[in-house]
Design an enzyme around this catalytic site. Structure first.
Site, mmCIF file in Angstrom:
data_model
loop_
_atom_site.group_PDB
_atom_site.id
_atom_site.type_symbol
_atom_site.label_atom_id
_atom_site.label_comp_id
_atom_site.label_asym_id
_atom_site.label_seq_id
_atom_site.Cartn_x
_atom_site.Cartn_y
_atom_site.Cartn_z
ATOM 1 N N GLU A 175 -22.134 15.736 -9.419
ATOM 2 C CA GLU A 175 -22.826 14.758 -8.581
ATOM 3 C C GLU A 175 -23.659 15.467 -7.513
ATOM 4 O OE1 GLU A 175 -19.793 12.114 -7.160
ATOM 5 O OE2 GLU A 175 -19.512 11.190 -9.129
ATOM 6 N N ILE A 210 -5.579 0.079 -8.536
ATOM 7 C CA ILE A 210 -6.926 -0.429 -8.784
ATOM 8 C C ILE A 210 -6.992 -1.129 -10.131
ATOM 9 C CG2 ILE A 210 -9.333 0.224 -9.102
ATOM 10 C CD1 ILE A 210 -8.900 2.472 -7.084
ATOM 11 N N ASP A 264 -1.342 2.097 -20.499
ATOM 12 C CA ASP A 264 -0.860 3.060 -19.498
ATOM 13 C C ASP A 264 0.533 3.496 -19.911
ATOM 14 O OD1 ASP A 264 0.101 4.451 -17.263
ATOM 15 O OD2 ASP A 264 -1.164 3.303 -15.906
ATOM 16 N N PHE A 271 -16.412 2.679 -3.855
ATOM 17 C CA PHE A 271 -15.324 2.622 -2.873
ATOM 18 C C PHE A 271 -15.810 2.148 -1.505
ATOM 19 C CE2 PHE A 271 -17.432 6.416 -1.599
ATOM 20 C CZ PHE A 271 -17.130 6.588 -0.256
ATOM 21 N N ALA A 278 -14.071 5.477 -11.677
ATOM 22 C CA ALA A 278 -12.897 6.302 -11.324
ATOM 23 C C ALA A 278 -13.305 7.744 -11.057
ATOM 24 C CB ALA A 278 -11.854 6.216 -12.429
ATOM 25 N N ARG A 279 -13.382 8.564 -12.096
ATOM 26 C CA ARG A 279 -13.758 9.962 -11.980
ATOM 27 C C ARG A 279 -14.722 10.322 -13.102
ATOM 28 N NH1 ARG A 279 -12.731 9.724 -7.604
ATOM 29 N NH2 ARG A 279 -11.171 10.794 -6.306
ATOM 30 N N HIS A 288 -21.804 6.917 -6.758
ATOM 31 C CA HIS A 288 -20.413 7.093 -6.310
ATOM 32 C C HIS A 288 -20.168 6.272 -5.037
ATOM 33 C CE1 HIS A 288 -16.804 10.072 -6.393
ATOM 34 N NE2 HIS A 288 -16.428 8.868 -5.948
#
Length: 339
Positions: free
Chosen positions: A268, A158, A177, A298, A238-239, A295
Site C-alpha cells: 500500500e 467483525i 471458521d 476502519f 481485512a488484510r 484502506h
C-alpha cells in the site's frame, strides 16, 4: 517514561495519547519515515512503542530495543510484528481490538450492496451526459439483495457483525471458521460450513475477515477462486495479503467473480499490477466491476480517537502497574527477560 511513535498517522500533536498516558510521559513522534531513519539511540531509549502500520518490528529492530517494555499496535492486525523475536526479548506485543468495529462492517456491506445494485456504474455513466446515461439496464450486476447467500470467512468480532447486518438486508448468512467451538453457529442462528470449498461453492457474496498469517496468506488464490459460484461478488476489508492479486485478476477476467471490492492490498499504495492498470484505464472488461478504497474502512473520526486512546491506555496500564491486556505474543514471551 519515554514513548516512541515511529509512524504516527494523525495530524497535529499527540494530545490524545498524552492524556491517556498521564503525567511524566515523554512522546517522541515521527511521520513518513523508515525505521532506519530513526536513530538507534531512540529505539534503545524508549520504554514503549505505539506503532501503526508503516513500521515493521522485525528481529533486527527488536534487537535494538534495550529498554522497551511493551509494544502496542494501534489497531487490530499485527502481521508486521515479529511475535517470536519480541517475545524472546521479553517485550509484550498488544493490539487494540476493543474499538468500535461498525465502520469496517458498514464499509463491507456498503461495498457489497453498491456492487449488487450497480451504483458505481450508474454514477459513472451519468456524469459525462445525464440524458444519454439515463438508462437502468447497463450495470454489469443488478440483482435482488434479499435472495443472496452471504458468506464470511472468519467469524470473529467483525465477521459476526457483517453476517448479522447482511441478515438484516434479507440475505442468507453463512460462515467458515475452523477455530470456533462446536455449536457456535447455533448462538447466531446462521449456517456454518465445515470447509472453505463448501462455503465458496454456496456463496453469492464472499467477505473475508481473518488475520494475516502463514496459514491465511494468499488464501484467496486462483485455486480457491475456481471453487466459487459463477457470479460471485468478493469483498476484502481485512488484510491485503489474504488475496493473491494474480488469482483475483483471473477470477474477474476469466473466472467466476463478477465484481470485487478491495480496501486493502499486499502493498500500500498498491504496486503496479495488470489488474490495477485495467482499473486505472477503465478497461471495458472491468468497468463497474471493481471498487477500490485506500484502506479506509476502519476510519471515522470517532473510531480514530478510540484507537489512539486505547493504544496509549494499554501501554500506560502496563508501564504503571503491570496490567497486561490484549497481548498477542504470549506464547513466545520470555517473562524471565521482562524488565
Amino acid at each position: 517514561m519515554k514513548i516512541l511513535m515511529p509512524d504516527a498517522q494523525f495530524p497535529g500533536p499527540p494530545d490524545v495519547e498524552q492524556e491517556a498516558l498521564g503525567a511524566g510521559a515523554e512522546l517522541e513522534l515521527y511521520r513518513g519515515v523508515q525505521a532506519d531513519e530513526i536513530s538507534d539511540a531512540s529505539w534503545a531509549a524508549c520504554d514503549a512503542i505505539l506503532v501503526w502500520q508503516d513500521i515493521a518490528v522485525d528481529p533486527a529492530l527488536a534487537a535494538k530495543l534495550d529498554k522497551c517494555r511493551i509494544i502496542v499496535r494501534c489497531g487490530i492486525g499485527y502481521d508486521r510484528m515479529n511475535l517470536q523475536a519480541t517475545g524472546a526479548r521479553g517485550i509484550p506485543v498488544c493490539n487494540v481490538p476493543t474499538y468500535d468495529f461498525t465502520d469496517v462492517m458498514s464499509s463491507t456491506l456498503a461495498m457489497s450492496l453498491a456492487l449488487m445494485r450497480g451504483l458505481f456504474t450508474y454514477d459513472r455513466f451519468l456524469r459525462p451526459d445525464l440524458a444519454a446515461g439515463w438508462k437502468w439496464g447497463i450495470a454489469p450486476e443488478m440483482r435482488r439483495v434479499r435472495e443472496q447467500n452471504f458468506a464470511v470467512i472468519g467469524c470473529g468480532r467483525i465477521g459476526t457483525g457483517v453476517l448479522l447486518r447482511a441478515q438484516g438486508f434479507g440475505m442468507t448468512p453463512g460462515y467458515y471458521d475452523p477455530y470456533l467451538p462446536t455449536g457456535h453457529n447455533n448462538s447466531l442462528g446462521v449456517e456454518r460450513f465445515d470447509s472453505l470449498e463448501e462455503v465458496l461453492a454456496w456463496a453469492d457474496v464472499v467477505s473475508i475477515h481473518t488475520p494475516l498469517n502463514d496459514e491465511t496468506r494468499n488464501m484467496i488464490n486462483r485455486e480457491t477462486i475456481a471453487l466459487m459460484k459463477p457470479g460471485t461478488i468478493f469483498v476484502n476489508c481485512a488484510r491485503g495479503g489474504l488475496v493473491d492479486m494474480d488469482g483475483l485478476e483471473w477470477g474477474l477476467r476469466d473466472g467466476p467473480i463478477v465484481a470485487a471490492a478491495l480496501d486493502v492490498f499486499p502493498e500500500e499504495p498498491p504496486a503496479s499490477h495488470p489488474l490495477m492498470t485495467a482499473w486505472l484505464n477503465e478497461d471495458e472488461w472491468l468497468r463497474g466491476r471493481l471498487c477500490i478504497t485506500p484502506h479506509c474502512s476502519f476510519y471515522s473520526e470517532a473510531t480514530f480517537q478510540e484507537i489512539r486512546h486505547g493504544a496509549a491506555a494499554t501501554a500506560a496500564a502496563y508501564l504503571r502497574d503491570g496490567s497486561l491486556i490484549n497481548c498477542v505474543n504470549e506464547d513466545y514471551l520470555d517473562m524471565a527477560k521482562k524488565r
